[in-house]
Design a protein around this motif. Structure first.
Motif, PDB file in Angstrom:
ATOM      1  N   THR A   1       0.907  -1.006  -0.069  1.00 53.87           N
ATOM      2  CA  THR A   1       0.057   0.120   0.158  1.00 53.87           C
ATOM      3  C   THR A   1       1.231   1.382  -0.076  1.00 53.87           C
ATOM      4  O   THR A   1       0.676   1.915  -0.493  1.00 53.87           O
ATOM      5  CB  THR A   1      -1.393  -0.266   1.379  1.00 53.87           C
ATOM      6  OG1 THR A   1      -1.845  -0.918   0.701  1.00 53.87           O
ATOM      7  CG2 THR A   1      -1.812   1.065   1.302  1.00 53.87           C
ATOM      8  N   ALA A   2       1.929   1.060   1.241  1.00 52.24           N
ATOM      9  CA  ALA A   2       3.092   2.568   0.814  1.00 52.24           C
ATOM     10  C   ALA A   2       3.277   2.588  -0.014  1.00 52.24           C
ATOM     11  O   ALA A   2       3.820   3.634  -0.958  1.00 52.24           O
ATOM     12  CB  ALA A   2       3.852   2.254   2.108  1.00 52.24           C
ATOM     13  N   LEU A   3       3.901   1.576  -1.145  1.00 50.68           N
ATOM     14  CA  LEU A   3       4.536   2.000  -2.272  1.00 50.68           C
ATOM     15  C   LEU A   3       3.275   2.519  -3.673  1.00 50.68           C
ATOM     16  O   LEU A   3       3.732   2.578  -5.187  1.00 50.68           O
ATOM     17  CB  LEU A   3       5.559   0.156  -2.308  1.00 50.68           C
ATOM     18  CG  LEU A   3       6.061   0.395  -1.638  1.00 50.68           C
ATOM     19  CD1 LEU A   3       7.296  -1.321  -1.424  1.00 50.68           C
ATOM     20  CD2 LEU A   3       7.747   1.495  -1.752  1.00 50.68           C
ATOM     21  N   ALA A   4       2.389   1.309  -3.775  1.00 50.09           N
ATOM     22  CA  ALA A   4       1.876   1.910  -4.496  1.00 50.09           C
ATOM     23  C   ALA A   4       1.144   3.319  -4.452  1.00 50.09           C
ATOM     24  O   ALA A   4       0.526   4.263  -4.325  1.00 50.09           O
ATOM     25  CB  ALA A   4       0.213   0.730  -4.214  1.00 50.09           C
TER      26      ALA A   4
ATOM     27  N   SER B   1       4.283  12.713 -12.232  1.00 53.01           N
ATOM     28  CA  SER B   1       3.426  13.144 -11.494  1.00 53.01           C
ATOM     29  C   SER B   1       2.611  12.006 -11.033  1.00 53.01           C
ATOM     30  O   SER B   1       2.115  11.947  -9.911  1.00 53.01           O
ATOM     31  CB  SER B   1       1.947  13.892 -12.922  1.00 53.01           C
ATOM     32  OG  SER B   1       1.743  12.914 -13.160  1.00 53.01           O
ATOM     33  N   ALA B   2       2.838  10.899 -11.757  1.00 50.94           N
ATOM     34  CA  ALA B   2       2.109   9.263 -10.953  1.00 50.94           C
ATOM     35  C   ALA B   2       2.859   8.891  -9.908  1.00 50.94           C
ATOM     36  O   ALA B   2       2.245   8.205  -9.345  1.00 50.94           O
ATOM     37  CB  ALA B   2       2.024   8.082 -12.024  1.00 50.94           C
ATOM     38  N   LEU B   3       4.422   9.553 -10.033  1.00 51.99           N
ATOM     39  CA  LEU B   3       5.240   8.679  -8.785  1.00 51.99           C
ATOM     40  C   LEU B   3       5.117   9.582  -7.158  1.00 51.99           C
ATOM     41  O   LEU B   3       6.257   9.252  -6.055  1.00 51.99           O
ATOM     42  CB  LEU B   3       6.984   8.373  -8.674  1.00 51.99           C
ATOM     43  CG  LEU B   3       6.519   7.445 -10.659  1.00 51.99           C
ATOM     44  CD1 LEU B   3       8.390   7.289 -10.723  1.00 51.99           C
ATOM     45  CD2 LEU B   3       6.192   6.332 -10.052  1.00 51.99           C
ATOM     46  N   ARG B   4       4.113  10.575  -7.213  1.00 49.08           N
ATOM     47  CA  ARG B   4       4.058  11.462  -6.026  1.00 49.08           C
ATOM     48  C   ARG B   4       3.644  11.081  -5.598  1.00 49.08           C
ATOM     49  O   ARG B   4       1.989  11.136  -6.361  1.00 49.08           O
ATOM     50  CB  ARG B   4       4.275  13.040  -6.491  1.00 49.08           C
ATOM     51  CG  ARG B   4       5.130  13.671  -8.023  1.00 49.08           C
ATOM     52  CD  ARG B   4       4.971  15.277  -8.028  1.00 49.08           C
ATOM     53  NE  ARG B   4       5.938  15.842  -8.478  1.00 49.08           N
ATOM     54  CZ  ARG B   4       5.999  16.109 -10.153  1.00 49.08           C
ATOM     55  NH1 ARG B   4       5.157  15.414 -10.862  1.00 49.08           N
ATOM     56  NH2 ARG B   4       6.921  16.168 -10.448  1.00 49.08           N
ATOM     57  N   LYS B   5       3.655  11.082  -4.253  1.00 50.72           N
ATOM     58  CA  LYS B   5       2.424  10.620  -3.205  1.00 50.72           C
ATOM     59  C   LYS B   5       2.439  11.835  -2.191  1.00 50.72           C
ATOM     60  O   LYS B   5       3.191  12.339  -1.574  1.00 50.72           O
ATOM     61  CB  LYS B   5       2.967   8.919  -2.911  1.00 50.72           C
ATOM     62  CG  LYS B   5       2.673   8.113  -3.553  1.00 50.72           C
ATOM     63  CD  LYS B   5       2.511   7.174  -3.264  1.00 50.72           C
ATOM     64  CE  LYS B   5       0.845   6.528  -2.157  1.00 50.72           C
ATOM     65  NZ  LYS B   5       1.407   4.679  -1.227  1.00 50.72           N
TER      66      LYS B   5
END
Length: 398
Positions: free
Chosen positions: A159-162, A386-390
């Motif tokens: 979850t934390a990586l997704a 942008s997809a990798l920013r959490k």
């Protein structure tokens, strides 16, 4: 880099064995039918193991494109796995090898999205490799709880990586948002494994029995027991306790093999011996016969997640043994019991006396189908940097 909208998104859909492959088939079909997606299967774990049925053969027979075969077992100079397949130190070694294998596959093939299901150690390895390779992750079945298995921690870590979360229940969505995941990135889709059940057509009981090697055409118990990966549990004794309970009940049994966790082969040895001695049936991989088994069985016994998630759609009563599934939401068809022979036998008799008609499955999709909702969510998720920013902002914190 960012990708033009006209280019289909290349999906690396990871499957670790027969159980999660069956759940992922509706996702594969929906992604294959979507004009903006191009799915490939990345097979690992038990799929590549001959003692566990070498179920990569089924994936090939289903004609899916296989993007990678990622071995999670260390191999000797002749390409064979050395040592005992279920040694105590097996899981960390397999995890390390799988991280390397997935990293090599992601670097070579450069998928746009890595699609992961659930909580296995091979799945965690794929998540670590994808995150470090800069591949966005779409995670299915996050936000659930199984405190009796180390998979629970693996699920949290994934979850934390997704970057996108397709969850099965409303409570699972609430949990992930409470953990700090962006509400926009947590989509309730339902459980994809239920999609196939919606179009399920039962075969005659006698024909099913002939297919799986279960004599006769009467009632039987469907049995699936996996190792409990937290606590000092003797798997051989655990399986022996179950066998004594089944013998006390006296019904025919269709047993399926344990998963590839440490001590899984010890459970299989006990169950196979009992099946041979008692005239019961044992299957390494039921595959498409598994829904038929749930339809025809009088009750399910063991500690499999399929008893919690899929069985309710068949109105099938389930005897859930021990703590492996502790914390997972139930639909009303599950009877929990301790891992003691007398308690198991008593609970099986209680289950056989229950009526599962009218049970509503809380894992059901809120839309036309979970596979289609998942495919749509993946097709719409941001790509590129942008997809990798959490964000990580749990509600209630200033």
């Amino acid at each position: 880099m960012d990708y033009p909208a006209c280019m289909p998104r290349r999906l690396a859909i990871v499957t670790t064995g027969r159980a999660d492959y069956g759940i992922l088939v509706p996702v594969l079909r929906a992604a294959d039918a979507h004009p903006g997606l191009a799915p490939e299967v990345y097979a690992t774990g038990a799929h590549l193991s001959r003692p566990h049925g070498h179920t990569i053969d089924r994936i090939e027979a289903d004609a899916w494109t296989i993007g990678a075969r990622v071995h999670s077992e260390p191999l000797d100079g002749e390409g064979n796995p050395p040592g005992h397949p279920d040694a105590a130190d097996d899981m960390p070694r397999k995890t390390a090898r799988a991280v390397t294998g997935f990293a090599e596959a992601f670097i070579a093939r450069r998928p746009d999205v890595c699609v992961l299901l659930g909580d296995r150690f091979e799945t965690l390895a794929a998540a670590v490799a994808a995150a470090t390779a800069g591949v966005p992750i779409a995670h299915l079945h996050g936000g659930e709880i199984t405190t009796g298995a180390i998979d629970n921690q693996f699920r949290y870590a994934i979850t934390a990586l997704a970057n996108l979360h397709c969850v099965a229940t409303a409570k699972a969505r609430d949990r992930l948002i409470a953990m700090g995941e962006s509400p926009d990135a947590v989509i309730r889709t339902g459980a994809p494994g239920l999609d196939a059940i919606a179009a399920f057509e039962p075969m005659p009981r006698a024909a099913f029995g002939a297919e799986v090697g279960l004599p006769g055409d009467g009632r039987f118990l469907l049995v699936t027991l996996h190792p409990q990966t937290i606590g000092n549990i003797d798997a051989t004794a655990q399986a022996g306790t179950l066998v004594r309970a089944l013998e006390a009940v006296g019904m025919p049994v269709l047993a399926t093999a344990a998963n590839q966790d440490p001590a899984g082969s010890a459970i299989n040895a006990v169950l196979e011996e009992a099946c041979a001695r008692r005239g019961w049936a044992f299957s390494r991989a039921l595959g498409p016969m598994y829904p038929q088994a749930m339809h025809h069985a009088s009750a399910m016994v063991g500690n499999s997640s399929s008893g919690i998630i899929e069985a309710a759609s068949f109105g099938l009563p389930v005897v859930n043994i021990g703590d492996r599934q502790a914390g997972r939401e139930r639909s009303g068809n599950v009877l929990d019991c301790p891992p003691e022979a007398d308690a198991i036998a008593r609970t099986i008799r209680d289950a056989l006396a229950t009526d599962g008609a009218g049970i509503e499955n809380i894992y059901a999709s809120p839309g036309a189908g979970a596979g289609e909702l998942i495919a749509s969510a993946i097709a719409s998720m941001p790509l590129g940097g942008s997809a990798l920013r959490k964000r990580f902002e749990p509600p209630g914190l200033a």
